[in-house]
Design an enzyme around this catalytic site. Structure first.
Site, mmCIF file in Angstrom:
data_model
loop_
_atom_site.group_PDB
_atom_site.id
_atom_site.type_symbol
_atom_site.label_atom_id
_atom_site.label_comp_id
_atom_site.label_asym_id
_atom_site.label_seq_id
_atom_site.Cartn_x
_atom_site.Cartn_y
_atom_site.Cartn_z
ATOM 1 N N CYS A 2 -5.873 -13.365 12.682
ATOM 2 C CA CYS A 2 -4.989 -14.160 11.810
ATOM 3 C C CYS A 2 -3.945 -14.977 12.567
ATOM 4 O O CYS A 2 -3.554 -16.038 12.101
ATOM 5 C CB CYS A 2 -4.320 -13.242 10.792
ATOM 6 S SG CYS A 2 -5.526 -12.408 9.739
ATOM 7 N N HIS B 18 3.024 -14.263 8.210
ATOM 8 C CA HIS B 18 1.624 -14.170 7.793
ATOM 9 C C HIS B 18 1.573 -13.497 6.425
ATOM 10 O O HIS B 18 2.193 -12.458 6.200
ATOM 11 C CB HIS B 18 0.852 -13.362 8.841
ATOM 12 C CG HIS B 18 -0.563 -13.073 8.455
ATOM 13 N ND1 HIS B 18 -1.375 -13.998 7.849
ATOM 14 C CD2 HIS B 18 -1.318 -11.946 8.588
ATOM 15 C CE1 HIS B 18 -2.558 -13.458 7.625
ATOM 16 N NE2 HIS B 18 -2.551 -12.223 8.057
ATOM 17 N N ASN C 35 -4.590 -13.147 1.436
ATOM 18 C CA ASN C 35 -4.529 -13.313 2.892
ATOM 19 C C ASN C 35 -5.559 -14.365 3.311
ATOM 20 O O ASN C 35 -6.757 -14.116 3.228
ATOM 21 C CB ASN C 35 -4.824 -11.962 3.545
ATOM 22 C CG ASN C 35 -4.787 -12.014 5.062
ATOM 23 O OD1 ASN C 35 -4.796 -13.088 5.664
ATOM 24 N ND2 ASN C 35 -4.757 -10.846 5.681
HETATM 25 O O1 UT7 Z 1 -4.493 -10.046 8.410
HETATM 26 C C1 UT7 Z 1 -4.592 -8.690 8.676
HETATM 27 C C2 UT7 Z 1 -5.370 -8.052 7.586
HETATM 28 N N1 UT7 Z 1 -5.131 -6.697 7.271
HETATM 29 C C3 UT7 Z 1 -4.081 -6.220 6.572
HETATM 30 O O2 UT7 Z 1 -3.109 -6.868 6.327
HETATM 31 C C4 UT7 Z 1 -4.230 -4.820 6.059
HETATM 32 C C5 UT7 Z 1 -2.995 -3.979 6.156
HETATM 33 N N2 UT7 Z 1 -3.129 -2.832 5.288
HETATM 34 C C6 UT7 Z 1 -2.845 -2.900 3.967
HETATM 35 O O3 UT7 Z 1 -2.434 -3.938 3.464
HETATM 36 C C7 UT7 Z 1 -2.987 -1.648 3.153
HETATM 37 O O4 UT7 Z 1 -3.282 -0.576 4.009
HETATM 38 C C8 UT7 Z 1 -4.071 -1.769 2.055
HETATM 39 C C9 UT7 Z 1 -3.607 -2.712 0.974
HETATM 40 C C10 UT7 Z 1 -5.394 -2.244 2.640
HETATM 41 C C11 UT7 Z 1 -4.297 -0.404 1.412
HETATM 42 O O5 UT7 Z 1 -3.074 0.090 0.882
HETATM 43 P P1 UT7 Z 1 -2.620 1.583 1.174
HETATM 44 O O6 UT7 Z 1 -1.371 1.787 0.453
HETATM 45 O O7 UT7 Z 1 -2.613 1.751 2.678
HETATM 46 O O8 UT7 Z 1 -3.760 2.403 0.487
HETATM 47 P P2 UT7 Z 1 -4.737 3.478 1.130
HETATM 48 O O9 UT7 Z 1 -5.741 2.829 2.011
HETATM 49 O O10 UT7 Z 1 -3.905 4.578 1.699
HETATM 50 O O11 UT7 Z 1 -5.488 4.008 -0.164
HETATM 51 C C12 UT7 Z 1 -4.800 4.718 -1.198
HETATM 52 C C13 UT7 Z 1 -5.762 4.972 -2.335
HETATM 53 C C14 UT7 Z 1 -7.095 5.554 -1.870
HETATM 54 O O12 UT7 Z 1 -7.505 6.489 -2.852
HETATM 55 P P3 UT7 Z 1 -7.302 8.066 -2.588
HETATM 56 O O13 UT7 Z 1 -8.029 8.384 -1.327
HETATM 57 O O14 UT7 Z 1 -5.822 8.254 -2.456
HETATM 58 O O15 UT7 Z 1 -7.880 8.674 -3.829
HETATM 59 C C15 UT7 Z 1 -8.043 4.390 -1.911
HETATM 60 O O16 UT7 Z 1 -9.373 4.759 -2.120
HETATM 61 O O17 UT7 Z 1 -6.078 3.747 -2.995
HETATM 62 C C16 UT7 Z 1 -7.514 3.618 -3.093
HETATM 63 N N3 UT7 Z 1 -7.840 2.204 -3.078
HETATM 64 C C17 UT7 Z 1 -7.913 1.448 -4.190
HETATM 65 N N4 UT7 Z 1 -7.727 1.738 -5.482
HETATM 66 C C18 UT7 Z 1 -7.878 0.738 -6.381
HETATM 67 C C19 UT7 Z 1 -8.101 1.419 -2.010
HETATM 68 N N5 UT7 Z 1 -8.352 0.163 -2.403
HETATM 69 C C20 UT7 Z 1 -8.244 0.154 -3.761
HETATM 70 C C21 UT7 Z 1 -8.377 -0.855 -4.726
HETATM 71 N N6 UT7 Z 1 -8.186 -0.516 -6.031
HETATM 72 N N7 UT7 Z 1 -8.665 -2.147 -4.424
#
Ligand code: UT7
Length: 325
Positions: free
Chosen positions: A113, A249, A279
């Site tokens: 990015c 970003h 993004n």
């Molecule tokens: O340009 C660089 C690109 N990358 C980034 O910017 C990514 C940086 N990371 C993030 O923005 C965050 O880590 C995410 C938005 C990707 C994820 O948020 P999080 O608060 O870190 O969530 P998590 O991965 O810890 O997941 C929490 C829960 C999980 O369920 P369980 O295991 O707690 O039951 C996931 O399965 O949320 C679930 N989950 C969703 N639920 C509904 C993950 N994606 C989704 C979704 N809808 N789209």
């Protein structure tokens, strides 16, 4: 003379995919996406619309905003992208041909990015070394073509867009004041997409779509957005109080908020449009900057801070004093 930004153009496809639309084919919710990321909708390129097409449209917007003369003296085109039309020929050469810059040098730059910031630093170097009078620096992405729509944790994040800037000489006291660039390949597997027969060190084969360990990238992002920003401000000889506008970003509202708090900046000094575009990787900073310009938020002599992070893992930050063209 100094080196700065002489003009900017942007483009985003007209097709909108909202969080509600995603709910119809994915196990997700508008509530989850907005609360965890700040994103409400994103733009989707047409099936036959690729990075070079978006880039050309961003250049057309640049010409509308600044007139045909803005491209006079452009001797190089750099396209920063993670989703090039092809391995070769490079996308920049295709774009240069389509916009009539016959004979201009063209090359692509792949640095996650932060690619548009990396490319801007290249452009500044080329101009200051006397190698090019002006350089056209484009960030363009069709990320929605490479997300795995079965992977809800990454598919909801990305959108398609392009931004094109002309970099050249400006009056002293304006322009780019500092660049901080970095990479840590030990984190390369946390945000990954296969090229040819690539596989992870443990032998796992990766498919041709984005794989991301969101939590790891999140931790990295919060750390590096802060450290790179502070370093860029210091290198520019400034204090955070002297930053008029923070253009980060556009990946995640929580990441932006963490950086904003650590820098002690109020929200009115932060540009955020990820709610409407998601993004867009290398296009995200030029797209956000164009909105800030259109809203009259940027004045001559304002110090702008840009910072980005992404696949590599890479990071980049720069301070630009606006104006002087
Ligand atoms: O340009 C660089 C690109 N990358 C980034 O910017 C990514 C940086 N990371 C993030 O923005 C965050 O880590 C995410 C938005 C990707 C994820 O948020 P999080 O608060 O870190 O969530 P998590 O991965 O810890 O997941 C929490 C829960 C999980 O369920 P369980 O295991 O707690 O039951 C996931 O399965 O949320 C679930 N989950 C969703 N639920 C509904 C993950 N994606 C989704 C979704 N809808 N789209």
């Amino acid at each position: 003379m100094a080196t700065g930004l002489l003009g900017l153009g942007v483009y985003a496809p007209s097709k909108v995919l909202t969080n509600k639309d995603l709910e119809s084919f994915m196990d997700t919710s508008d509530e989850w996406i907005t609360s965890r990321t700040g994103i409400s909708e994103r733009r989707i390129s047409e099936p036959n619309e690729y990075v070079s097409d978006l880039a050309v449209k961003a250049v057309e917007n640049l010409l509308q905003r600044h007139g045909e003369g803005i491209l006079d003296g452009v001797e190089q085109v750099i396209v920063a992208t993670n989703t090039p039309d092809a391995f070769f020929p490079n996308t920049a050469a295709l774009v240069a041909d389509q916009i009539g810059l016959k004979g201009a040098a063209g090359y692509d730059l792949l640095a996650g990015c932060p690619g548009w910031l990396y490319a801007s630093s290249q452009a500044v170097g080329q101009v200051e070394a006397g190698i090019a009078e002006k350089v056209l620096v484009i960030g363009s992405e069709v990320l929605t073509k490479i997300v795995d729509w079965r992977d809800r944790s990454t598919a909801v994040l990305f959108g398609d867009a392009a931004g094109a800037a002309v970099i050249g000489k400006v009056r002293e006291g304006h322009g780019f004041r500092s660049f901080v660039l970095g990479a840590d390949g030990s984190g390369g597997n946390t945000l990954h997409m296969s090229a040819l027969a690539s596989s992870l060190p443990d032998g796992t084969r990766m498919g041709p779509s984005i794989y991301m360990n969101g939590r790891e990238v999140f931790k990295f992002a919060v750390r590096v957005m802060d450290t790179a920003s502070v370093e860029a401000i210091e290198k520019a000889g400034l204090h955070p109080d002297e930053i008029s506008l923070f253009v980060p970003h556009q990946a995640n509202e929580r990441i932006i908020n963490a950086a904003r708090e650590r820098l002690g900046l109020s929200w009115d000094r932060v540009v955020m449009n990820l709610d409407r575009y998601g993004n867009t990787s290398t296009a995200s900073i030029p797209l956000a900057l164009a909105e800030a310009l259109d809203a009259g938020k940027v004045g001559q002599g304002d110090n702008l801070l840009f910072v980005s992070f992404g696949a590599g893992l890479t990071w980049a930050a720069t301070v630009l004093t606006w104006g002087g063209a």
